[in-house]
Design a protein around this motif. Sequence first.
Motif, mmCIF file in Angstrom:
data_model
loop_
_atom_site.group_PDB
_atom_site.id
_atom_site.type_symbol
_atom_site.label_atom_id
_atom_site.label_comp_id
_atom_site.label_asym_id
_atom_site.label_seq_id
_atom_site.Cartn_x
_atom_site.Cartn_y
_atom_site.Cartn_z
ATOM 1 N N SER A 128 1.010 -1.232 -0.077
ATOM 2 C CA SER A 128 0.034 -0.077 -0.001
ATOM 3 C C SER A 128 0.900 1.315 0.077
ATOM 4 O O SER A 128 0.413 2.216 -0.719
ATOM 5 N N GLU A 129 1.792 1.451 0.498
ATOM 6 C CA GLU A 129 2.941 2.235 0.796
ATOM 7 C C GLU A 129 3.486 2.409 -0.427
ATOM 8 O O GLU A 129 3.553 3.898 -1.001
ATOM 9 N N ALA A 158 -1.036 3.596 5.491
ATOM 10 C CA ALA A 158 -0.637 3.445 3.996
ATOM 11 C C ALA A 158 -1.757 3.180 3.281
ATOM 12 O O ALA A 158 -2.260 3.382 2.241
ATOM 13 N N ARG A 159 -2.928 2.130 3.778
ATOM 14 C CA ARG A 159 -3.742 1.711 2.965
ATOM 15 C C ARG A 159 -4.988 3.135 2.724
ATOM 16 O O ARG A 159 -5.852 2.803 1.904
ATOM 17 N N ASN A 160 -4.742 4.218 3.546
ATOM 18 C CA ASN A 160 -5.857 5.241 3.226
ATOM 19 C C ASN A 160 -5.482 6.331 2.015
ATOM 20 O O ASN A 160 -5.733 7.265 1.641
ATOM 21 N N ARG A 168 8.399 10.733 1.969
ATOM 22 C CA ARG A 168 9.163 9.667 2.205
ATOM 23 C C ARG A 168 8.520 8.602 2.127
ATOM 24 O O ARG A 168 7.444 8.328 2.149
ATOM 25 N N LEU A 169 9.208 7.615 1.520
ATOM 26 C CA LEU A 169 8.672 6.090 1.463
ATOM 27 C C LEU A 169 8.847 5.503 2.621
ATOM 28 O O LEU A 169 10.032 5.210 2.975
ATOM 29 N N ILE A 170 7.976 4.911 3.412
ATOM 30 C CA ILE A 170 8.042 4.509 4.681
ATOM 31 C C ILE A 170 7.240 3.142 4.627
ATOM 32 O O ILE A 170 6.246 3.145 4.595
ATOM 33 N N ILE A 171 8.025 2.164 4.459
ATOM 34 C CA ILE A 171 7.254 0.891 4.071
ATOM 35 C C ILE A 171 6.420 0.198 5.113
ATOM 36 O O ILE A 171 5.346 -0.527 4.884
ATOM 37 N N ASP A 172 6.501 0.621 6.159
ATOM 38 C CA ASP A 172 5.673 0.184 7.436
ATOM 39 C C ASP A 172 4.806 1.443 8.082
ATOM 40 O O ASP A 172 4.225 1.334 8.965
#
Length: 96
Positions: free
Chosen positions: A3-4, A64-66, A56-60
Motif C-alpha cells: 500500500s505504501e 498507508a491503506r488510506n 518519504r517512502l516508509i514501508i511500514d
Amino acid sequence: MVSEVIRWQTPLAFMRRTALEDVEMHGKTIKKGDQIAMWYVSGNRDERFWEEDPNRLIIDRKQARNHLSFGFGIHRCVGNRLGELQLRILWEEILE
C-alpha cells in the motif's frame, strides 16, 4: 509495504472532471462547466492528512491503506485488490 508503494508511486496521475455547479473552495470559485483536474499524487502527499512525512517512502507506514491511488467511494477502481495482489507477488519474488 504494498500500500505504501502504491501511495508513494501513484499509478494514475490525474482524473479530469467537469463542475456541475458553482462551488467556492478555499477562497476560490469553481464555476459550473469548469474543467478541473484531481491530482492523485497531491492527495497522497498531503501534509495535512499524513501523520509521517508524506514525501518519504516508509514501508511500514501505519495509515498507508488510506491512499487515493485507486480513487475513492463510488469511483474506487474495482481492480484495486488485483493490483495490490500483483504488486505483493512481484515483491515476494524479488525478495526471495
